[in-house]
Design an enzyme around this catalytic site. Structure first.
Site, mmCIF file in Angstrom:
data_model
loop_
_atom_site.group_PDB
_atom_site.id
_atom_site.type_symbol
_atom_site.label_atom_id
_atom_site.label_comp_id
_atom_site.label_asym_id
_atom_site.label_seq_id
_atom_site.Cartn_x
_atom_site.Cartn_y
_atom_site.Cartn_z
ATOM 1 N N SER A 227 1.121 -1.186 -0.148
ATOM 2 C CA SER A 227 0.106 -0.150 0.168
ATOM 3 C C SER A 227 1.071 1.578 -0.127
ATOM 4 C CB SER A 227 -1.179 0.491 1.738
ATOM 5 O OG SER A 227 -2.655 1.010 0.499
ATOM 6 N N GLU B 199 -9.370 -5.768 -4.767
ATOM 7 C CA GLU B 199 -8.248 -4.136 -3.894
ATOM 8 C C GLU B 199 -8.937 -3.817 -2.728
ATOM 9 O OE1 GLU B 199 -4.972 -3.892 -3.519
ATOM 10 O OE2 GLU B 199 -4.230 -4.638 -5.095
ATOM 11 N N HIS C 208 -7.275 -5.624 -0.231
ATOM 12 C CA HIS C 208 -6.326 -4.793 0.064
ATOM 13 C C HIS C 208 -5.488 -5.438 0.940
ATOM 14 C CE1 HIS C 208 -4.118 -1.138 -0.582
ATOM 15 N NE2 HIS C 208 -3.790 -1.424 0.682
#
Length: 511
Positions: A198, A316, A409
């Protein structure tokens, strides 16, 4: 290194042993960035006398955790109980106890959290799984949110020229510390891989694009990254929003320098909280630390010779939409801003690709591609002209999580670090072993290989070979080609996704 004692350039440190590894937790890599050093570039740490015990995780940067984005489970030990404060520029080192014939390659891990929360140990603890494979694992804390990414030079003068990228400079300072000191822990400073998830993955990309980080590392692993940056103009809008929220005029900006950190953090939260905050604070293309965005920098050969692995998860957007159900509702407006009159045509592309999906799921697919999928492809397209690259997509189930949360995610992170997989079915155990082998061979030799995965061909723009990491891993060319092609003509700078009244006083937010 003698037992648990290592000699750094600042002084000796004593770590703690744990199941085949030694960890040194909380080594200062730069001076405290508070007082007169708030929003300044990090300065060298002071030396110390004697042996410093470094057995507990250090202070974390001031933050408010977006708990809804934290993956289930987590490493033990972790730093959940560590205090928060501005004096946060520390790193942690974990090495295998077993002596190696030659120095070990090094992995420097940058945590995620949207540049607003997280820490080096967050979720992965000491990083034991990769250390046991003969890697020196380094995790770092860096300045977050307004304290790490607030543009101030236009208000306070050139001595704050780097304030918008203070957090990025912290990462560079940590890499210099690693270069200068990692040999004392058994590491090889000529084989350093930087990796992250991320915001940590975006950090990897930004460091590759920054001339100030040149030569400090040799490969990169990008897990759900992309290119998400402020222009100087948008950075100044964020500064103006913070000042307004604090009740300050631009002429009073100097009051920020002595303001209690809790006050700044509270104003930051007022602008955007939870998952919405994770796309507000970010580095800035400032012409100095980041002369240009990474996609353009890579295309010009800025990171020539730095092999990368880069990938995304299958779903995601799911974590964001679960945490804030109006996340997917922003998609039509964002598409309109990017594509104008062609926005509906792009959405039709997704409808034909996912005929079983409802509108919400279609908009989640758009969110995932706009934030992560398409930017990752563009980074790979650019870098594959100048280095060897490998692409993956993580499609596997998450042990213990309901099916609707699979591929969220960060879902690949537990598989890399062997976290929370004890009760996983055999196929997932084998996949996790394959992933760790691939990551380890890449860290050690610059190429991902594993007996538990199919042959992984290099990514080329012509075929776009992609490893689909699932219970039965496969390699396919250009997956979801139809969606990728829908974005081919688009040129845009990913923004905050949501609109915020504080950032755009003339607009109303969409709920």
């Amino acid at each position: 290194m003698t037992g648990t004692v290592a000699m750094t350039r600042q002084g000796a440190v004593r770590g703690v042993t744990n199941d085949g590894t030694i960890s040194w937790r909380g080594i200062r890599y730069a001076a405290p960035p508070n007082g007169a050093l708030r929003w300044q570039a990090p300065q060298p740490a002071e030396p110390w006398e004697g042996i410093l015990d470094v057995t507990t995780f250090p202070t974390r940067a001031p933050q408010v955790l977006a708990a809804e984005l934290v993956p289930p489970g987590g490493a033990t030990p972790s730093d959940d109980d560590s205090p928060m404060g501005e004096d946060c520029l520390f790193l942690n080192v974990t090495a295998p106890t077993q002596p190696m014939d030659s120095p070990c390659p090094v992995l420097v891990w940058f945590h995620g959290g949207g540049y607003t929360w997280g820490s080096g140990a967050n979720f992965i603890g000491d990083g034991t799984a990769l250390a046991l494979e003969g890697t020196i694992v380094v995790t770092i804390n860096y300045r977050l949110g307004a304290l790490g990414f607030l543009k101030l030079d236009h208000l306070l003068g050139d001595q704050y020229a780097s304030s918008a990228n203070a957090g990025l400079l912290d990462q560079i300072a940590a890499l210099k510390w690693v270069r200068d000191n990692v040999a004392a822990f058994g590491g090889d400073p000529s084989r350093i891989t930087i990796a992250g998830v991320s915001a940590g993955a975006k950090s990897v990309v930004n460091l590759m694009a920054s001339p100030m980080a040149e030569g400090l590392f040799h490969r990169g692993i990008i897990q759900s990254g992309g290119e998400h940056l402020n222009t100087p103009d948008t950075a100044e809008q964020v500064t103006a929003a913070l000042l307004r929220t604090l009740g300050l005029s631009p002429a009073d900006a100097k009051e920020l320098l002595t303001m209690p950190v809790e006050t700044i953090l509270a104003a930051q939260q007022e602008i955007a909280a939870g998952v919405r905050a994770t796309w507000v604070w970010r580095p800035t293309v400032d012409g100095l630390i980041l002369p240009e965005g990474p996609v353009h920098a890579f295309a010009k050969g800025r990171a020539r010779g730095i092999n990368i692995m880069a990938g995304v998860t299958a779903n995601e957007a799911g974590s964001y939409d679960l945490a804030d159900p109006c996340a997917s509702q922003q998609s039509p407006r964002v598409l309109q801003e990017i594509f104008g009159d062609e926005a509906e045509q792009v959405l039709d592309n997704y409808r034909s690709a996912f005929p079983e999906a409802d509108e919400r799921r279609l908009h989640c697919a758009v969110l995932a591609d706009e934030r992560y999928g398409i930017p990752t492809i563009r980074l790979l397209d650019s870098q594959s002209e100048h280095a060897s690259c490998w692409r993956y997509r993580f499609d596997a189930p998450s042990p213990g999580a309901p099916k609707e949360k699979w591929g969220f995610h960060g879902a690949d992170v537990p598989f890399v670090w062997d976290i929370g997989l004890e009760a996983a079915e055999p196929a997932l155990q084998t996949l996790a072993s394959g992933i760790r082998q691939a990551w380890t061979t890449f860290i050690h030799h610059g190429k991902p290989e594993s007996q538990d995965l199919p042959f992984w061909p290099e990514y080329r723009r012509t075929e776009r070979w992609t490893m689909l990491l699932d219970t039965t891993p496969t390699v396919v060319p250009d997956p979801r080609q139809q969606q990728r092609q829908a974005w081919e003509s688009a040129e845009w700078q990913p923004d905050t996704w949501w609109t915020f009244p504080a950032l755009h006083p003339a607009h109303n937010t969409t709920h």
